[in-house]
Design an enzyme around this catalytic site. Structure first.
Site, PDB file in Angstrom:
ATOM      1  N   LYS A 577      -1.546   0.591  12.114  1.00  0.00           N
ATOM      2  CA  LYS A 577      -1.608   1.982  11.932  1.00  0.00           C
ATOM      3  C   LYS A 577      -2.327   2.621  12.979  1.00  0.00           C
ATOM      4  O   LYS A 577      -2.409   3.816  13.012  1.00  0.00           O
ATOM      5  CB  LYS A 577      -2.829   1.953  10.778  1.00  0.00           C
ATOM      6  CG  LYS A 577      -2.442   1.223   9.689  1.00  0.00           C
ATOM      7  CD  LYS A 577      -3.649   1.277   8.676  1.00  0.00           C
ATOM      8  CE  LYS A 577      -3.560   0.171   7.490  1.00  0.00           C
ATOM      9  NZ  LYS A 577      -3.572  -1.140   8.115  1.00  0.00           N
ATOM     10  N   VAL A 607       1.008   2.328   5.060  1.00  0.00           N
ATOM     11  CA  VAL A 607       0.192   2.600   3.990  1.00  0.00           C
ATOM     12  C   VAL A 607       0.953   1.819   2.735  1.00  0.00           C
ATOM     13  O   VAL A 607       2.202   1.938   2.555  1.00  0.00           O
ATOM     14  CB  VAL A 607       0.631   4.059   3.692  1.00  0.00           C
ATOM     15  CG1 VAL A 607      -0.113   4.637   2.437  1.00  0.00           C
ATOM     16  CG2 VAL A 607       0.097   4.862   4.669  1.00  0.00           C
ATOM     17  N   ALA A 609       1.176  -1.481   2.454  1.00  0.00           N
ATOM     18  CA  ALA A 609       2.109  -2.498   2.840  1.00  0.00           C
ATOM     19  C   ALA A 609       3.653  -2.370   2.493  1.00  0.00           C
ATOM     20  O   ALA A 609       4.141  -1.449   2.841  1.00  0.00           O
ATOM     21  CB  ALA A 609       1.562  -3.894   1.994  1.00  0.00           C
ATOM     22  N   LEU A 611       5.078  -1.466  -0.244  1.00  0.00           N
ATOM     23  CA  LEU A 611       5.242  -0.630  -1.016  1.00  0.00           C
ATOM     24  C   LEU A 611       6.010   0.753  -0.420  1.00  0.00           C
ATOM     25  O   LEU A 611       5.885   1.209   0.775  1.00  0.00           O
ATOM     26  CB  LEU A 611       3.988   0.165  -1.707  1.00  0.00           C
ATOM     27  CG  LEU A 611       3.376  -0.709  -2.826  1.00  0.00           C
ATOM     28  CD1 LEU A 611       2.070   0.112  -3.375  1.00  0.00           C
ATOM     29  CD2 LEU A 611       4.286  -1.267  -3.710  1.00  0.00           C
ATOM     30  N   GLY A 662      -5.995 -13.054   3.016  1.00  0.00           N
ATOM     31  CA  GLY A 662      -5.134 -12.343   3.813  1.00  0.00           C
ATOM     32  C   GLY A 662      -5.251 -10.844   3.508  1.00  0.00           C
ATOM     33  O   GLY A 662      -4.150 -10.295   3.903  1.00  0.00           O
ATOM     34  N   ASP A 676      -9.888   2.157   7.330  1.00  0.00           N
ATOM     35  CA  ASP A 676      -8.676   1.878   7.317  1.00  0.00           C
ATOM     36  C   ASP A 676      -8.220   2.711   6.209  1.00  0.00           C
ATOM     37  O   ASP A 676      -7.053   3.372   6.213  1.00  0.00           O
ATOM     38  CB  ASP A 676      -8.619   0.291   6.745  1.00  0.00           C
ATOM     39  CG  ASP A 676      -7.146  -0.125   6.649  1.00  0.00           C
ATOM     40  OD1 ASP A 676      -6.541  -0.030   7.438  1.00  0.00           O
ATOM     41  OD2 ASP A 676      -6.704  -0.438   5.432  1.00  0.00           O
ATOM     42  N   LYS A 680      -4.975   5.738   6.456  1.00  0.00           N
ATOM     43  CA  LYS A 680      -4.014   5.843   5.604  1.00  0.00           C
ATOM     44  C   LYS A 680      -3.572   7.223   4.868  1.00  0.00           C
ATOM     45  O   LYS A 680      -2.630   7.727   5.050  1.00  0.00           O
ATOM     46  CB  LYS A 680      -4.040   4.871   4.570  1.00  0.00           C
ATOM     47  CG  LYS A 680      -3.701   3.352   5.060  1.00  0.00           C
ATOM     48  CD  LYS A 680      -4.217   2.328   4.095  1.00  0.00           C
ATOM     49  CE  LYS A 680      -4.070   0.962   4.265  1.00  0.00           C
ATOM     50  NZ  LYS A 680      -4.510  -0.045   3.560  1.00  0.00           N
ATOM     51  N   GLY A 795      -1.518  -7.983   1.850  1.00  0.00           N
ATOM     52  CA  GLY A 795      -1.033  -9.362   1.795  1.00  0.00           C
ATOM     53  C   GLY A 795       0.181  -9.685   2.750  1.00  0.00           C
ATOM     54  O   GLY A 795       1.025  -8.734   3.068  1.00  0.00           O
TER      55      GLY A 795
END
Ligand SMILES: Nc1ncnc2c1ncn2[C@@H]1O[C@H](COP(=O)(O)OP(=O)(O)O)[C@@H](O)[C@H]1O
Ligand SMILES: N[C@@H](CC(=O)OP(=O)(O)O)C(=O)O
Length: 812
Positions: A577, A607, A609, A611, A662, A676, A680, A795
């Site tokens: 990112k 943002v 993962a 999705l 993870g 983080d 995002k 993940g």
């Protein structure tokens, strides 16, 4: 009658010659045949090299001669039985003796005239034809005729012009009186009317065969070589090229003129007039059909092949004094042709301000001198500029009789080259529209040929070349998914995705055929040492079409090299990112460069993962919607932590568990400090069209000051244990109000904030499980009931699948 020609590769050694003899014997069972052979593979080159060495007083010519002699003697010993060898060896020795004497003459005189060079070059065919004829005679009756006795040509010794009137008479007279089923003849050689040896130009054995075929009105001319026909592109450069089953004379002529070496361009002329078909066949796979060259073809595909000529120089003559004054081009072309310089391509701007010609590199200096001299007066008066030379170029050409009936082919050609960063220096399209040519940099030839081949012949399978850095949690899963899905991608999406370069922070490996993903760990362990610069340089050198750099790291330095890749039209796909959350100016620059160089820059996994959040947002914005408000839980790791933290657990253990699974960044403080999540929401705000900096986002920190200040993971975890009471207090305050803790990001009308919030049971965030993310977009079109995207947001597997999706998006 049929005429069969076997090229140098077909007669390179005794094993190959045995294959040739089998083909000749089989064909002779159904037809009378003339067999024309070239010199044993590479012999002509060696003969010419030896001649130049001798004439420059270099004794190495003797080694060249010895090697040639040894090779020819070995072939004789392999093919001819012991008792018949002496006669043949003696004749070969006699020829080598003559050759040695001529070489010695060149050595002593330090001189090499075209006439002498032609005589020297002729020895290759004279030896090969004699030896092969003798070998053939063992199994079937074979006549022999020295072509010099029947083909009469000019004293332009290295590229002689044939006297067809004399030649045709000689050939018909010879073959009508010759009842032998098989006659063997040397290719390439001829005689002048004064009886001197002359040659038909490099590659001229094809021409010999065509001249004979036309003279005897043959049923077919067969050219036997080391490939199964004329290919859609040079098969040694374009692996996906395939043989063209049927092609017209004109198409074959254009292709061979532009470098498709299988036939020598003048070959077609004599047989074209008589409409004799030519078949290109493979000596090593005689069962394959090959290519049939004839007057018309049933195949109406507009583009039949792509070829290229290397080592081209562009010469530009320009100046304001040329406008509207007739005769400039005439003087230019006359001067050039007077000096025997061959023009391969011509373009002239309609403004008449410049004329540009493409010639072979070897003629460049001579041509410049000739043109500068011709226009000396105009150059002095500054009406014309001194000639400009541009070297290290090549020409690529699309060829097809039927191109004239199809619109947009040149558009397709130039746009696919442009997309792959191939700079076009000049273009030419004949008015017959059988050929569209472009002059490009020599270093881009392979990429350009493959790009065009893919565009015009492989609509079905598109090749994507990946250069992957980072093989941690995400990288490893990504490579595994790629290996697993390879077949599916090929079958259903027609994509051939290959990893060409792979690196971690220490090592890198490259394989232009694609790295074996079953074995990448061992290969990488034995790779060469890497740096970001070295990896980039190597990627650039590969110069492959549809290249994508994949960043699977969370590293700042890696995020700073994207621009280099994009400027080379190499796409960038990243889960890192840092670049998109860096200074606004940098984010905007990357986006602008991506547009300018037509190189996709995709970061869906920044943002949520895997999705589809950023892609959905892009679709909303592109279709004219406007975002007013975003509410989101964007940290899979924080969600996991607060879903599992309660009075029966410790904060330390829950965070450690999240890292183990993870869900966290390699440095968990990046997640827990809220940095983080801030990154995002910043990226979502920017993608919604708002100009925000990271510093504009207010953060409501829940970590104690002490934890925030730690410098490594061990100290960070120790501080969590020390402050357990603080975390339990946070939990208790929420729990007492029957609320759950969620780390929420909000963007409302241009302002963003992130922080821990107490979420009551009726709120859509309350039941967010595990490491799930949720995003609510409130827009013009979704004003009250927001557009909601929800699902696992952290993940390795889901992130890797998001990278995967972005790579597929690059192909759209
Ligand atoms: N479009 C093309 N189709 C087939 N071969 C090509 C094409 N373009 C270049 N070539 C090259 O031409 C070679 C055959 O020509 P050449 O070496 O002169 O053969 P020979 O030794 O039989 O005379 C092939 O091995 C191939 O590498
Ligand atoms: N041996 C000659 C003539 C020829 O046609 O050879 P090949 O068929 O190998 O291209 C040359 O090398 O130019």
């Amino acid at each position: 009658m049929k005429v069969l020609k076997f090229g140098g590769s077909s007669v390179a050694n005794s094993e190959n010659i045995k294959k040739v003899l089998a083909i000749v014997e089989k064909t002779s069972k159904t037809s009378k045949i003339a067999v024309v052979v070239s010199a044993f593979g590479k012999t002509t080159n060696a003969l010419i090299e030896g001649a130049h060495l001798a004439a420059t007083k270099n004794e190495a010519y003797k080694t060249v001669l010895e090697k040639l002699e040894a090779h020819h003697f070995n072939v004789i010993k392999d093919l001819i039985s012991l008792e018949n060898q002496p006669e043949i060896l003696n004749h070969a020795k006699e020829l080598f003796h003559q050759l040695a004497t001529i070489y010695e003459g060149c050595y002593l005189l330090e001189e090499l005239t075209p006439k002498t060079l032609a005589t020297i070059s002729s020895f290759g065919e004279l030896l090969s034809s004699y030896i092969i004829a003798k070998a053939a005679n063992i199994s079937f009756e074979t006549g022999y005729k020295d072509s010099r006795e029947i083909i009469i040509a000019s004293n332009n010794y290295l590229n002689a012009t044939v006297n067809f009137a004399e030649t045709n008479k000689n050939i018909t007279a010879y073959f009508s009186g010759n009842q032998k089923k098989v006659t063997l003849l040397p290719g390439f050689v001829a005689k002048t009317s004064e009886g001197k040896t002359t040659t038909l130009g490099r590659g001229g054995s094809d021409y010999t065969a065509a001249i004979i075929a036309a003279a005897v009105n043959a049923d077919e001319l067969q050219i036997w070589t080391d490939v199964s026909g004329m290919f859609t592109a040079n098969p040694s450069v374009v692996k996906q090229a395939f043989p063209i089953p049927h092609i017209s004379y004109h198409e074959a002529m254009e292709l061979s003129h532009f470098g498709a070496k299988v036939i020598y361009p003048p070959t077609i002329q004599p047989v074209l007039k008589k409409e004799i078909s030519i078949r290109i066949k493979n000596t090593f796979k005689p069962e394959e059909e090959g290519t049939l060259i004839a007057k018309e073809t049933s195949n109406k595909k507009p583009v039949k092949g792509i070829s290229h000529i290397e080592n081209i120089t562009l010469i530009t003559l320009e100046g304001s004094g040329m406008v509207g004054i007739p005769g400039f081009s005439k003087r230019l072309f006359e001067a050039i042709s007077f000096h025997n310089i061959n023009i391969i391509l011509i373009t002239q701007a309609s403004s008449e301000l410049s004329i540009c010609i493409g010639i072979a590199d070897e003629d460049a200096q001579k041509a410049k001198a000739v043109i500068d001299e011709t226009f000396e007066f105009e150059i002095e008066k500054q009406k014309v500029n001194p000639v400009k030379l541009e070297q290290d170029l090549c020409i690529i050409a699309l060829v097809g009789d039927n191109m004239k009936n199809h619109q947009g082919l040149s558009g397709q050609m130039f746009s696919s080259l442009g997309k792959n960063n191939v700079n076009i220096r000049a273009i030419a399209q004949g008015s017959t529209e059988k050929n569209i040519s472009a002059v490009i940099n020599k270093n881009d030839a392979k990429k350009a040929l493959n790009t065009l081949h893919e565009q015009f012949f492989e609509e079905k399978i598109k090749q994507i070349n990946l250069f992957v850095t980072g093989v941690g949690n995400v990288g490893e899963r990504f490579l595994a998914q790629l290996e697993q899905q390879k077949k599916h991608l090929k079958k259903h999406l027609k994509l051939n995705v290959r990893v060409i370069g792979l690196s971690n922070s220490r090592k890198m490996i490259f394989n232009e055929k694609g790295i074996d993903l079953k074995n990448w760990k061992a290969l990488l362990e034995n790779g060469e040492s890497t740096s970001l610069e070295r990896f980039f340089n190597k990627t650039k050198q590969c110069n492959l079409r549809n290249s994508v750099f994949v960043d699977n790291t969370a590293n700042q330095a890696v995020s700073e090299v994207y621009e280099n890749y994009l400027r080379q039209s190499i796409g960038v796909v990243t889960c890192n990112k840092i670049a998109c959350a860096s200074l606004l100016e940098n984010y905007k620059t990357l986006k602008a460069i991506s547009r300018k160089y037509n190189a996709p820059f995709l970061f869906e996994t920044n943002v949520g993962a895997g999705l589809p959040i950023i892609d959905t947002l892009k679709n909303l914005i592109n279709s004219g919607d406007r975002v007013h408000k975003i509410q989101a839980v964007l940290s899979g790791s924080l969600n996991f932590v607060f879903n599992n933290f309660n009075k029966n657990t410790t904060f330390h253990d829950v965070v450690a568990q999240a890292q183990k699974e993870g869900y966290t960044e390699p440095d968990p403080k990046i997640d827990l400090s809220g940095v983080d999540v801030a990154r995002k929401i910043l990226i979502l705000a920017r993608e919604s069209g708002y100009d925000l900096e990271l510093s504009d986002i207010s953060k409501n920190a829940f970590l104690p000051e002490e934890s925030l200040k730690t410098k490594n993971n061990d100290d960070f975890y120790a501080s969590l244990t020390k402050n357990e009471a603080h975390f339990q207090q946070i939990f208790k305050e929420a729990n007492d109000k029957n609320c759950r803790l969620k780390y929420v990001a909000e963007f409302i009308d241009g302002k963003a904030n992130v922080g821990l919030q107490h979420i009551p049971a009726e709120h859509p965030f309350y039941n967010l499980e595990g490491s799930d993310n949720i995003v609510l977009f409130f827009t013009d079109r979704y004003p009250e009931n927001p557009l909601i995207i929800k699902g696992a947001g952290a993940g390795a597997d889901v992130t890797a699948s998001g990278i995967f999706a972005d790579i597929i998006r690059t192909t759209k």
